[in-house]
Design a protein around this motif. Structure first.
Motif, PDB file in Angstrom:
ATOM      1  N   GLU A 140       0.867  -1.181   0.000  1.00 54.72           N
ATOM      2  CA  GLU A 140       0.000   0.000   0.000  1.00 54.72           C
ATOM      3  C   GLU A 140       0.901   1.228   0.000  1.00 54.72           C
ATOM      4  O   GLU A 140       1.743   1.373   0.888  1.00 54.72           O
ATOM      5  CB  GLU A 140      -0.907   0.005   1.227  1.00 54.72           C
ATOM      6  CG  GLU A 140      -1.908   1.160   1.230  1.00 54.72           C
ATOM      7  CD  GLU A 140      -2.937   1.025   2.341  1.00 54.72           C
ATOM      8  OE1 GLU A 140      -3.906   1.811   2.352  1.00 54.72           O
ATOM      9  OE2 GLU A 140      -2.773   0.126   3.201  1.00 54.72           O
ATOM     10  N   VAL A 141       0.750   2.057  -1.008  1.00 52.86           N
ATOM     11  CA  VAL A 141       1.638   3.202  -1.153  1.00 52.86           C
ATOM     12  C   VAL A 141       0.845   4.504  -0.997  1.00 52.86           C
ATOM     13  O   VAL A 141      -0.347   4.562  -1.322  1.00 52.86           O
ATOM     14  CB  VAL A 141       2.363   3.180  -2.520  1.00 52.86           C
ATOM     15  CG1 VAL A 141       3.331   2.009  -2.578  1.00 52.86           C
ATOM     16  CG2 VAL A 141       1.375   3.112  -3.674  1.00 52.86           C
ATOM     17  N   PRO A 142       1.507   5.565  -0.498  1.00 54.34           N
ATOM     18  CA  PRO A 142       0.812   6.846  -0.257  1.00 54.34           C
ATOM     19  C   PRO A 142       0.602   7.647  -1.534  1.00 54.34           C
ATOM     20  O   PRO A 142       1.094   8.765  -1.685  1.00 54.34           O
ATOM     21  CB  PRO A 142       1.760   7.557   0.719  1.00 54.34           C
ATOM     22  CG  PRO A 142       3.113   7.043   0.357  1.00 54.34           C
ATOM     23  CD  PRO A 142       2.912   5.599  -0.024  1.00 54.34           C
ATOM     24  N   VAL A 143      -0.142   7.063  -2.442  1.00 52.46           N
ATOM     25  CA  VAL A 143      -0.470   7.716  -3.709  1.00 52.46           C
ATOM     26  C   VAL A 143      -1.991   7.750  -3.823  1.00 52.46           C
ATOM     27  O   VAL A 143      -2.637   6.705  -3.880  1.00 52.46           O
ATOM     28  CB  VAL A 143       0.144   6.960  -4.906  1.00 52.46           C
ATOM     29  CG1 VAL A 143      -0.301   7.604  -6.213  1.00 52.46           C
ATOM     30  CG2 VAL A 143       1.658   6.932  -4.804  1.00 52.46           C
ATOM     31  N   ALA A 144      -2.553   8.931  -3.830  1.00 52.63           N
ATOM     32  CA  ALA A 144      -4.008   9.069  -3.898  1.00 52.63           C
ATOM     33  C   ALA A 144      -4.521   8.618  -5.260  1.00 52.63           C
ATOM     34  O   ALA A 144      -3.903   8.884  -6.297  1.00 52.63           O
ATOM     35  CB  ALA A 144      -4.414  10.510  -3.631  1.00 52.63           C
ATOM     36  N   PHE A 145      -5.677   7.935  -5.218  1.00 60.05           N
ATOM     37  CA  PHE A 145      -6.293   7.505  -6.474  1.00 60.05           C
ATOM     38  C   PHE A 145      -7.805   7.524  -6.295  1.00 60.05           C
ATOM     39  O   PHE A 145      -8.346   6.832  -5.429  1.00 60.05           O
ATOM     40  CB  PHE A 145      -5.819   6.107  -6.858  1.00 60.05           C
ATOM     41  CG  PHE A 145      -6.381   5.633  -8.176  1.00 60.05           C
ATOM     42  CD1 PHE A 145      -5.898   6.144  -9.378  1.00 60.05           C
ATOM     43  CD2 PHE A 145      -7.414   4.709  -8.213  1.00 60.05           C
ATOM     44  CE1 PHE A 145      -6.423   5.722 -10.581  1.00 60.05           C
ATOM     45  CE2 PHE A 145      -7.949   4.284  -9.412  1.00 60.05           C
ATOM     46  CZ  PHE A 145      -7.449   4.792 -10.599  1.00 60.05           C
ATOM     47  N   GLY A 146      -8.471   8.352  -7.092  1.00 60.05           N
ATOM     48  CA  GLY A 146      -9.917   8.480  -6.968  1.00 60.05           C
ATOM     49  C   GLY A 146     -10.283   8.989  -5.589  1.00 60.05           C
ATOM     50  O   GLY A 146      -9.724   9.983  -5.110  1.00 60.05           O
ATOM     51  N   LYS A 147     -11.183   8.288  -4.915  1.00 61.26           N
ATOM     52  CA  LYS A 147     -11.622   8.704  -3.580  1.00 61.26           C
ATOM     53  C   LYS A 147     -10.733   8.142  -2.472  1.00 61.26           C
ATOM     54  O   LYS A 147     -10.975   8.393  -1.290  1.00 61.26           O
ATOM     55  CB  LYS A 147     -13.070   8.255  -3.350  1.00 61.26           C
ATOM     56  CG  LYS A 147     -13.262   6.747  -3.388  1.00 61.26           C
ATOM     57  CD  LYS A 147     -14.722   6.371  -3.175  1.00 61.26           C
ATOM     58  CE  LYS A 147     -14.906   4.852  -3.222  1.00 61.26           C
ATOM     59  NZ  LYS A 147     -16.327   4.472  -3.005  1.00 61.26           N
ATOM     60  N   HIS A 148      -9.705   7.392  -2.863  1.00 55.52           N
ATOM     61  CA  HIS A 148      -8.833   6.750  -1.875  1.00 55.52           C
ATOM     62  C   HIS A 148      -7.547   7.565  -1.681  1.00 55.52           C
ATOM     63  O   HIS A 148      -6.967   8.079  -2.637  1.00 55.52           O
ATOM     64  CB  HIS A 148      -8.479   5.333  -2.316  1.00 55.52           C
ATOM     65  CG  HIS A 148      -9.677   4.465  -2.543  1.00 55.52           C
ATOM     66  ND1 HIS A 148     -10.454   3.974  -1.514  1.00 55.52           N
ATOM     67  CD2 HIS A 148     -10.246   4.006  -3.696  1.00 55.52           C
ATOM     68  CE1 HIS A 148     -11.440   3.259  -2.005  1.00 55.52           C
ATOM     69  NE2 HIS A 148     -11.343   3.263  -3.336  1.00 55.52           N
ATOM     70  N   ALA A 149      -7.085   7.642  -0.429  1.00 53.43           N
ATOM     71  CA  ALA A 149      -5.866   8.394  -0.118  1.00 53.43           C
ATOM     72  C   ALA A 149      -4.607   7.606  -0.423  1.00 53.43           C
ATOM     73  O   ALA A 149      -3.516   8.169  -0.526  1.00 53.43           O
ATOM     74  CB  ALA A 149      -5.871   8.796   1.351  1.00 53.43           C
ATOM     75  N   THR A 150      -4.751   6.284  -0.559  1.00 51.78           N
ATOM     76  CA  THR A 150      -3.610   5.415  -0.864  1.00 51.78           C
ATOM     77  C   THR A 150      -3.966   4.495  -2.025  1.00 51.78           C
ATOM     78  O   THR A 150      -5.123   4.437  -2.460  1.00 51.78           O
ATOM     79  CB  THR A 150      -3.222   4.566   0.360  1.00 51.78           C
ATOM     80  OG1 THR A 150      -4.341   3.732   0.713  1.00 51.78           O
ATOM     81  CG2 THR A 150      -2.835   5.440   1.543  1.00 51.78           C
ATOM     82  N   SER A 151      -2.954   3.769  -2.502  1.00 50.80           N
ATOM     83  CA  SER A 151      -3.164   2.807  -3.589  1.00 50.80           C
ATOM     84  C   SER A 151      -2.621   1.450  -3.175  1.00 50.80           C
ATOM     85  O   SER A 151      -1.545   1.364  -2.572  1.00 50.80           O
ATOM     86  CB  SER A 151      -2.469   3.279  -4.871  1.00 50.80           C
ATOM     87  OG  SER A 151      -3.038   4.482  -5.345  1.00 50.80           O
ATOM     88  N   ARG A 152      -3.345   0.395  -3.513  1.00 51.29           N
ATOM     89  CA  ARG A 152      -2.964  -0.965  -3.134  1.00 51.29           C
ATOM     90  C   ARG A 152      -2.669  -1.811  -4.371  1.00 51.29           C
ATOM     91  O   ARG A 152      -3.399  -1.739  -5.368  1.00 51.29           O
ATOM     92  CB  ARG A 152      -4.076  -1.627  -2.320  1.00 51.29           C
ATOM     93  CG  ARG A 152      -4.299  -0.988  -0.953  1.00 51.29           C
ATOM     94  CD  ARG A 152      -5.439  -1.678  -0.226  1.00 51.29           C
ATOM     95  NE  ARG A 152      -5.546  -1.233   1.163  1.00 51.29           N
ATOM     96  CZ  ARG A 152      -6.416  -1.726   2.033  1.00 51.29           C
ATOM     97  NH1 ARG A 152      -7.275  -2.665   1.658  1.00 51.29           N
ATOM     98  NH2 ARG A 152      -6.421  -1.272   3.277  1.00 51.29           N
ATOM     99  N   TYR A 153      -1.624  -2.639  -4.240  1.00 47.88           N
ATOM    100  CA  TYR A 153      -1.219  -3.494  -5.344  1.00 47.88           C
ATOM    101  C   TYR A 153      -0.751  -4.845  -4.807  1.00 47.88           C
ATOM    102  O   TYR A 153      -0.368  -4.972  -3.635  1.00 47.88           O
ATOM    103  CB  TYR A 153      -0.097  -2.832  -6.163  1.00 47.88           C
ATOM    104  CG  TYR A 153      -0.513  -1.489  -6.692  1.00 47.88           C
ATOM    105  CD1 TYR A 153      -1.321  -1.384  -7.815  1.00 47.88           C
ATOM    106  CD2 TYR A 153      -0.140  -0.313  -6.036  1.00 47.88           C
ATOM    107  CE1 TYR A 153      -1.739  -0.144  -8.287  1.00 47.88           C
ATOM    108  CE2 TYR A 153      -0.551   0.921  -6.490  1.00 47.88           C
ATOM    109  CZ  TYR A 153      -1.356   1.001  -7.612  1.00 47.88           C
ATOM    110  OH  TYR A 153      -1.783   2.216  -8.070  1.00 47.88           O
ATOM    111  N   SER A 154      -0.772  -5.844  -5.680  1.00 49.37           N
ATOM    112  CA  SER A 154      -0.320  -7.189  -5.321  1.00 49.37           C
ATOM    113  C   SER A 154       0.669  -7.703  -6.356  1.00 49.37           C
ATOM    114  O   SER A 154       0.531  -7.437  -7.558  1.00 49.37           O
ATOM    115  CB  SER A 154      -1.507  -8.161  -5.244  1.00 49.37           C
ATOM    116  OG  SER A 154      -2.428  -7.760  -4.248  1.00 49.37           O
TER     117      SER A 154
END
Length: 239
Positions: free
Chosen positions: A137-151
């Protein structure tokens, strides 16, 4: 006699992972077509010609990788070995392993059993297994989310349909980063603008099969390409 095209002087040699008297394997870069295709008229550089020129003999691909997919690509050096290798792929006795970076948090393990329709309109069985290697989970805002999650996922396709892995992960709403047209355009735009990423993060990391002459098990592994490594670091994966 088949005409041999000349490789440009500044052409980077292909990374050879394995070579003997009957076959050769390379670590195919992103963006390199395996062979000429009527649907890709914007290039005159192909893995078949590049490798043939590099090793000085005719090569025949035993299977295929998408242009946008990097990793292990196997070639035969004679017709007998080609037939033997292709039959293994057709009979699903080859173990293929891919790594991909996808949007969101995937399940620990999963089985995607979702038929796909090919370019001739035929619907075929398609099965993909996967397991999650790591989540971030990185501190990069995307859409309505304050962070971004990746796998980071390890993928084992049991069938070999065109764009199967790409379509299957889009189907379960975890599209592969950089995939066009099956991925998420908004995510792809984010990665282009923030990290200048133009490649797809899907890599054929390992292949295991039977040697066409000796019959012994051969396992070939390909290291990540530079952009895949860069994104692992940028997204704060620990691998």
């Amino acid at each position: 006699m088949e005409e041999v095209t000349q490789v440009p002087q500044d052409s980077t040699p292909l990374e050879i992972l394995y070579q003997d008297e009957v076959m050769v394997a390379i670590n195919k870069p992103n963006g390199l077509l395996v062979h000429r295709s009527p649907i890709a008229t914007n290039t005159n550089v192909f893995a078949v010609q590049e490798l043939r020129n590099q090793i000085g003999q005719k090569v025949s691909p035993a299977h295929r990788l998408d242009r946008k997919t990097s990793g292990v690509l196997l070639f035969a050096l004679n017709p007998e070995s080609l037939t033997h290798l292709q039959s293994q792929f057709e009979n699903r006795t080859v173990d293929k392993t891919y790594h991909a970076i996808v949007r969101g948090y995937t399940e620990d393990e999963g089985l995607i059993d979702y038929p796909l329709t090919n370019d001739k309109g035929k619907t075929q069985e398609a099965i993909t297994r996967y397991k999650t290697l790591e989540r971030t989970e990185v501190p990069v805002a995307f859409g309505k989310h304050a962070t971004s999650r990746y796998s980071l996922v390890e993928v084992y396709p049991e069938t070999g349909r065109m764009h199967q892995i790409r379509k299957h992960f889009a189907h379960i709403l975890h599209p592969i980063i950089g995939d066009r047209p099956h991925g998420c355009n908004k995510q792809n735009k984010l990665f282009l603008e923030k990290w200048n990423l133009t490649e797809m993060l899907l890599h054929a990391i390992e292949i295991e099969f039977e040697h066409p002459v000796s019959g012994e098990k051969i396992k070939i592994k390909a290291d990540y390409q530079s952009e895949f490594k860069r994104m692992l670091e940028s997204l704060e994966f620990s691998v």
